[in-house]
Design an enzyme around this catalytic site. Structure first.
Site, PDB file in Angstrom:
ATOM      1  N   TYR A 136       0.868  -1.192   0.000  1.00 44.60           N
ATOM      2  CA  TYR A 136       0.000   0.000   0.000  1.00 44.60           C
ATOM      3  C   TYR A 136       0.898   1.234   0.000  1.00 44.60           C
ATOM      4  O   TYR A 136       0.731   2.141   0.801  1.00 44.60           O
ATOM      5  CB  TYR A 136      -0.870  -0.047   1.268  1.00 44.60           C
ATOM      6  CG  TYR A 136      -2.077   0.851   1.306  1.00 44.60           C
ATOM      7  CD1 TYR A 136      -2.974   0.925   0.241  1.00 44.60           C
ATOM      8  CD2 TYR A 136      -2.358   1.601   2.451  1.00 44.60           C
ATOM      9  CE1 TYR A 136      -4.100   1.728   0.312  1.00 44.60           C
ATOM     10  CE2 TYR A 136      -3.477   2.406   2.535  1.00 44.60           C
ATOM     11  CZ  TYR A 136      -4.352   2.465   1.461  1.00 44.60           C
ATOM     12  OH  TYR A 136      -5.480   3.257   1.531  1.00 44.60           O
ATOM     13  N   HIS A 141      -2.785   7.608  -3.299  1.00 45.53           N
ATOM     14  CA  HIS A 141      -3.955   6.730  -3.226  1.00 45.53           C
ATOM     15  C   HIS A 141      -4.395   6.546  -1.769  1.00 45.53           C
ATOM     16  O   HIS A 141      -5.580   6.632  -1.447  1.00 45.53           O
ATOM     17  CB  HIS A 141      -3.616   5.377  -3.851  1.00 45.53           C
ATOM     18  CG  HIS A 141      -4.690   4.339  -3.676  1.00 45.53           C
ATOM     19  ND1 HIS A 141      -5.882   4.364  -4.358  1.00 45.53           N
ATOM     20  CD2 HIS A 141      -4.747   3.239  -2.871  1.00 45.53           C
ATOM     21  CE1 HIS A 141      -6.624   3.322  -4.009  1.00 45.53           C
ATOM     22  NE2 HIS A 141      -5.960   2.630  -3.092  1.00 45.53           N
ATOM     23  N   ARG A 150     -11.875   9.173   6.678  1.00 41.50           N
ATOM     24  CA  ARG A 150     -11.348   9.972   7.795  1.00 41.50           C
ATOM     25  C   ARG A 150     -10.881  11.315   7.239  1.00 41.50           C
ATOM     26  O   ARG A 150      -9.673  11.536   7.058  1.00 41.50           O
ATOM     27  CB  ARG A 150     -10.180   9.237   8.472  1.00 41.50           C
ATOM     28  CG  ARG A 150     -10.536   7.870   9.047  1.00 41.50           C
ATOM     29  CD  ARG A 150      -9.302   7.148   9.595  1.00 41.50           C
ATOM     30  NE  ARG A 150      -8.307   6.912   8.556  1.00 41.50           N
ATOM     31  CZ  ARG A 150      -8.330   5.879   7.716  1.00 41.50           C
ATOM     32  NH1 ARG A 150      -9.297   4.977   7.809  1.00 41.50           N
ATOM     33  NH2 ARG A 150      -7.396   5.745   6.791  1.00 41.50           N
ATOM     34  N   GLU A 206      -7.367  -1.473  -9.932  1.00 43.95           N
ATOM     35  CA  GLU A 206      -6.277  -0.803  -9.232  1.00 43.95           C
ATOM     36  C   GLU A 206      -5.029  -0.863 -10.095  1.00 43.95           C
ATOM     37  O   GLU A 206      -4.591  -1.945 -10.495  1.00 43.95           O
ATOM     38  CB  GLU A 206      -6.008  -1.453  -7.872  1.00 43.95           C
ATOM     39  CG  GLU A 206      -7.133  -1.226  -6.874  1.00 43.95           C
ATOM     40  CD  GLU A 206      -6.778  -1.623  -5.459  1.00 43.95           C
ATOM     41  OE1 GLU A 206      -7.460  -1.170  -4.529  1.00 43.95           O
ATOM     42  OE2 GLU A 206      -5.806  -2.388  -5.278  1.00 43.95           O
ATOM     43  N   GLU A 208      -1.392  -0.907 -10.536  1.00 43.65           N
ATOM     44  CA  GLU A 208      -0.261  -1.239  -9.675  1.00 43.65           C
ATOM     45  C   GLU A 208       0.936  -1.719 -10.503  1.00 43.65           C
ATOM     46  O   GLU A 208       0.795  -2.158 -11.649  1.00 43.65           O
ATOM     47  CB  GLU A 208      -0.622  -2.352  -8.678  1.00 43.65           C
ATOM     48  CG  GLU A 208      -1.797  -2.034  -7.780  1.00 43.65           C
ATOM     49  CD  GLU A 208      -1.918  -3.021  -6.633  1.00 43.65           C
ATOM     50  OE1 GLU A 208      -0.894  -3.647  -6.264  1.00 43.65           O
ATOM     51  OE2 GLU A 208      -3.043  -3.173  -6.106  1.00 43.65           O
ATOM     52  N   ASP A 240      -5.141  -5.260  -9.422  1.00 46.58           N
ATOM     53  CA  ASP A 240      -5.682  -5.976  -8.276  1.00 46.58           C
ATOM     54  C   ASP A 240      -7.162  -5.606  -8.141  1.00 46.58           C
ATOM     55  O   ASP A 240      -7.541  -4.755  -7.341  1.00 46.58           O
ATOM     56  CB  ASP A 240      -4.898  -5.611  -7.008  1.00 46.58           C
ATOM     57  CG  ASP A 240      -5.293  -6.465  -5.821  1.00 46.58           C
ATOM     58  OD1 ASP A 240      -5.619  -7.642  -6.037  1.00 46.58           O
ATOM     59  OD2 ASP A 240      -5.269  -5.955  -4.694  1.00 46.58           O
ATOM     60  N   TYR A 251     -13.607  -5.907   5.807  1.00 39.78           N
ATOM     61  CA  TYR A 251     -12.219  -5.620   6.174  1.00 39.78           C
ATOM     62  C   TYR A 251     -12.047  -5.376   7.673  1.00 39.78           C
ATOM     63  O   TYR A 251     -10.919  -5.325   8.168  1.00 39.78           O
ATOM     64  CB  TYR A 251     -11.658  -4.443   5.378  1.00 39.78           C
ATOM     65  CG  TYR A 251     -11.919  -3.071   5.969  1.00 39.78           C
ATOM     66  CD1 TYR A 251     -10.914  -2.401   6.670  1.00 39.78           C
ATOM     67  CD2 TYR A 251     -13.143  -2.454   5.815  1.00 39.78           C
ATOM     68  CE1 TYR A 251     -11.138  -1.143   7.207  1.00 39.78           C
ATOM     69  CE2 TYR A 251     -13.378  -1.203   6.358  1.00 39.78           C
ATOM     70  CZ  TYR A 251     -12.373  -0.545   7.045  1.00 39.78           C
ATOM     71  OH  TYR A 251     -12.604   0.697   7.572  1.00 39.78           O
ATOM     72  N   LYS A 260     -10.948  -9.117  -2.632  1.00 43.74           N
ATOM     73  CA  LYS A 260      -9.715  -9.022  -3.410  1.00 43.74           C
ATOM     74  C   LYS A 260      -9.295 -10.339  -4.067  1.00 43.74           C
ATOM     75  O   LYS A 260      -8.522 -10.320  -5.024  1.00 43.74           O
ATOM     76  CB  LYS A 260      -8.571  -8.573  -2.488  1.00 43.74           C
ATOM     77  CG  LYS A 260      -8.732  -7.169  -1.928  1.00 43.74           C
ATOM     78  CD  LYS A 260      -8.282  -6.132  -2.924  1.00 43.74           C
ATOM     79  CE  LYS A 260      -8.161  -4.767  -2.288  1.00 43.74           C
ATOM     80  NZ  LYS A 260      -7.592  -3.783  -3.213  1.00 43.74           N
ATOM     81  N   THR A 367      -2.089   0.517  -5.228  1.00 40.75           N
ATOM     82  CA  THR A 367      -2.487   1.458  -6.270  1.00 40.75           C
ATOM     83  C   THR A 367      -1.552   2.660  -6.304  1.00 40.75           C
ATOM     84  O   THR A 367      -1.278   3.276  -5.274  1.00 40.75           O
ATOM     85  CB  THR A 367      -3.925   1.938  -6.027  1.00 40.75           C
ATOM     86  OG1 THR A 367      -4.773   0.802  -5.915  1.00 40.75           O
ATOM     87  CG2 THR A 367      -4.404   2.817  -7.170  1.00 40.75           C
TER      88      THR A 367
END
Length: 433
Positions: A136, A141, A150, A206, A208, A240, A251, A260, A367
């Protein structure tokens, strides 16, 4: 001994091949020479090397005595794992032999019979992937997605201290061109009392970079970051695929699962670490108020040469566009320098607890999005979580990926005074569930 970021005669921009289609090829000029697994019409799969619009049969070259003895067995294997397991100096020796054979005219008579037209061949996942880990490290991203949940604190406190990742599912990785069936699973609407089961309504891609592991390490023996480059064999593109509605529900607390693991798509050619030597950049400096990496994640050479001069793009081809004979539309384009952590930091952290990596394991960067909207690498970002659908040039709108849509990823490595090379296409069409 050549260091991992140093170039040699195989990168010479003046070098040309007697394979006519290699000259000016957008992905596979002679300066590239990626490894893959291909099957000519009606034949079994074997290892090949892409050169222009052709594929060189490496096993046939080995049987014809065109390779060094130490390379014969790995070249004749049914996957590229044994080639990835070679130490970097042996992979470099193979690259030199191929470069000479494909550029020197007096080798043409020996080598040309072992070429196949790429368009006539089937391309496969090149390695037997034992394990797949998705990181990640694309900070833009992470900020964009985190901000949706958030707004005041998009990055969690650990992000700038540790390369975040999770273990994915190797069995469902497929080569470019293999269709994707829309997955079904549980999802729960925000105001619903209970979840429901059915096809995902928020299918996403995504953009990647994939990293192929080379020799690897023994269990219990971490790879120091100064040695991490010895364990990176090459690169590919990785999509992905994600079911965002499943992901939001499942999650908590453990992380990605059915959202995923239904399928990931990769470009089928392994662009070797040696081919990428001319396209190394300094890792972008962190903001002054960001913490410095812990000592086990810091290496001066990695900071000076650990980033990649890659431009990545994602395109969309809808059913309506396909029927009208229209070209795919670009969704985003941006640089790989958006990675907050380097590939070698990913390797060092992955093994820091003694976890063993093996030849042919695959790592994803997560990503990779640019700072601005034209470089966002997922529909989750482009449509702001589905709240602001994008309008395509033909008037269609998309919040997420529809049945019949095809996502096409591409990447080009370029640097001043160098011949650009590409990673090949990573594409897949979505089929109804």
């Amino acid at each position: 001994m050549t260091r991992w970021w140093e170039t040699d005669e195989t990168h010479d921009p003046a070098l040309t091949s007697w394979v006519a289609s290699a000259q000016g090829h957008g992905d596979f000029p002679i300066q590239n020479l990626p490894l893959g697994l291909f099957a000519p019409p009606g034949q079994e799969a074997r290892i090949g090397v892409a050169i222009g619009d052709m594929i060189l049969d490496l096993a046939a070259c080995a049987h014809a005595g065109l390779l060094d003895e130490a390379l014969v067995a790995p070249a004749c294997a049914t996957t590229v794992n044994a080639l990835l397991a070679l130490p970097s100096h042996q992979r470099r020796a193979l690259r030199h032999r191929l470069s000479i054979s494909l550029s020197t005219s007096h080798h043409r008579a020996q080598v040309e019979p072992h070429l196949h037209v790429a368009a006539d061949c089937t391309l496969h996942v090149p390695a037997r992937i034992g394990d797949y880990t998705d990181f990640y490290v694309g900070i833009h991203h992470a900020n964009n997605v985190g901000r949706q949940f958030r707004p005041d604190n998009p990055l969690l406190p650990n992000y700038k201290y540790v390369p975040i990742g999770y273990h994915g599912r190797a069995s469902s990785i497929r080569a470019s061109g293999v269709p994707l069936r829309r997955p079904s699973g549980q999802r729960k609407a925000p105001q619903a009392d209970a979840p429901t089961y059915g096809p995902t309504e928020r299918l996403d891609y995504e953009l990647e970079l994939g990293v192929w592991v080379g020799p690897g390490n023994a269990l219990g023996h971490p790879i120091p970051i100064a040695q991490a480059a010895d364990h990176v064999a090459g690169f590919c593109l990785l999509n992905d695929w994600s079911a965002r509605d499943f992901q939001a529900w499942e999650y908590q607390p453990l992380g990605p699962f059915l959202a995923k693991n239904f399928q990931s798509t990769i470009s089928p050619w392994i662009v070797t670490a040696e081919a990428m030597a001319p396209f190394r950049l300094p890792q972008p400096a962190r903001p002054d108020d960001d913490p410095a990496p812990l000592p086990y994640l810091h290496d001066a050479d990695d900071q000076q040469h650990g980033a990649l001069a890659l431009t990545l793009e994602a395109c969309l081809l809808t059913t309506k566009m396909r029927d009208a004979g229209e070209a795919p539309t670009r969704l985003s384009v941006g640089p790989a320098t958006s990675m907050y952590w380097t590939i070698h930091q990913m390797i060092a952290h992955h093994t820091s607890n003694g976890c063993d990596l093996n030849p042919g394991d695959l790592l994803g960067t997560g990503t990779l999005s640019a700072p601005t909207r034209d470089g966002f690498g997922s529909m989750m970002e482009l449509s702001v979580g589905g709240t602001a659908p994008i309008t395509l040039p033909n008037g269609e709108t998309r919040a997420f990926i529809a049945d019949g849509d095809e996502i096409i990823l591409r990447a080009t490595a370029s640097a001043p005074g160098r011949v650009a090379i590409g990673l090949g296409e990573c594409r897949a069409m979505v089929m109804a569930s």
